[in-house]
Motif scaffolding. Structure first.
Motif, PDB file in Angstrom:
ATOM      1  N   SER A 160      -9.169   0.174  -8.233  1.00 45.74           N
ATOM      2  CA  SER A 160     -10.596   0.496  -8.134  1.00 45.74           C
ATOM      3  C   SER A 160     -11.275  -0.364  -7.079  1.00 45.74           C
ATOM      4  O   SER A 160     -10.766  -1.414  -6.679  1.00 45.74           O
ATOM      5  N   GLU A 161     -12.459   0.064  -6.675  1.00 47.36           N
ATOM      6  CA  GLU A 161     -13.267  -0.718  -5.731  1.00 47.36           C
ATOM      7  C   GLU A 161     -13.632  -2.072  -6.323  1.00 47.36           C
ATOM      8  O   GLU A 161     -13.733  -3.064  -5.619  1.00 47.36           O
ATOM      9  N   HIS A 162     -13.830  -2.107  -7.625  1.00 48.54           N
ATOM     10  CA  HIS A 162     -14.214  -3.350  -8.294  1.00 48.54           C
ATOM     11  C   HIS A 162     -13.076  -4.374  -8.228  1.00 48.54           C
ATOM     12  O   HIS A 162     -13.311  -5.560  -8.007  1.00 48.54           O
ATOM     13  N   GLU A 163     -11.843  -3.910  -8.416  1.00 43.95           N
ATOM     14  CA  GLU A 163     -10.689  -4.802  -8.294  1.00 43.95           C
ATOM     15  C   GLU A 163     -10.561  -5.313  -6.860  1.00 43.95           C
ATOM     16  O   GLU A 163     -10.328  -6.502  -6.630  1.00 43.95           O
ATOM     17  N   LYS A 164     -10.723  -4.403  -5.910  1.00 46.28           N
ATOM     18  CA  LYS A 164     -10.641  -4.786  -4.490  1.00 46.28           C
ATOM     19  C   LYS A 164     -11.731  -5.798  -4.137  1.00 46.28           C
ATOM     20  O   LYS A 164     -11.475  -6.774  -3.427  1.00 46.28           O
TER      21      LYS A 164
END
Length: 182
Positions: free
Chosen positions: A119-123
């Motif tokens: 996800s974008e949040h992990e990135k």
């Protein structure tokens, strides 16, 4: 072992647990809050589990305090930052905060490391860790310690003006307007 926890706070909080000694990602995921009623407790419990499981020694957190981030989820993000600040103080874990814009220059590297399916949040959480690893020894203005941030904020805010009594003309004008509304 030095373990850094990178956090991108919000309703979907990305986090990255990173061993800075081996440059290995130990865990990366998203904490999704299912109920706003219990959000702070749920968030505390999830982060406390990370503290315990990985023996976190440092935290890198996205700092949100500019007007460009004024959106509906801001209140929750600010509250979550408060939970993290409390946990760091209570556990004597150093906290470093970064501006949201610093992650931009690390997005490609994070995508290359993580590949597809993250996800974008992990990135974003990984980007904050990568930025911190690159800049932590270089007195970077975008890495802020909360205590320093408070000193800076306090230095910029002028003291409130001393209260004054309303003049008679102000009191009369107020009465005139209040009579018109009835």
């Amino acid at each position: 072992m030095s373990v850094i926890l990178g956090i991108d706070p919000g309703e979907h909080t990305g986090y990255c647990v990173f061993d800075s000694t081996t440059s290995e990602i130990l865990d990366i995921s998203v904490i999704t809050l299912s109920s706003m009623k219990t959000a702070l407790v749920d968030y505390y419990d999830a982060v406390a589990k990370l503290f315990d499981d990985f023996k976190v020694t440092e935290i890198v957190l996205e700092n949100i305090h500019t007007t460009q981030y004024m959106y509906a989820g801001l209140k929750l993000a600010v509250e979550l930052i408060g939970v993290i600040k409390y946990m760091c103080q209570a556990n004597d874990i150093p906290l470093k905060m970064q501006m949201p814009t610093v992650k931009k220059s690390y997005v490609k590297e994070a995508k290359d490391i993580l590949g597809k399916g993250t996800s974008e949040h992990e990135k974003d959480a990984l980007c904050h860790v990568l930025y911190y690893m690159d800049k932590k020894d270089k007195k970077d203005k975008n890495i802020i310690e909360p205590e320093v941030e408070e000193e800076i904020k306090d230095a910029r805010i002028p003291p409130p003006p001393k209260p004054t009594k309303p003049s008679k003309s102000t009191a009369i004008t107020s009465k005139k307007f209040s009579n018109r509304r009835k």
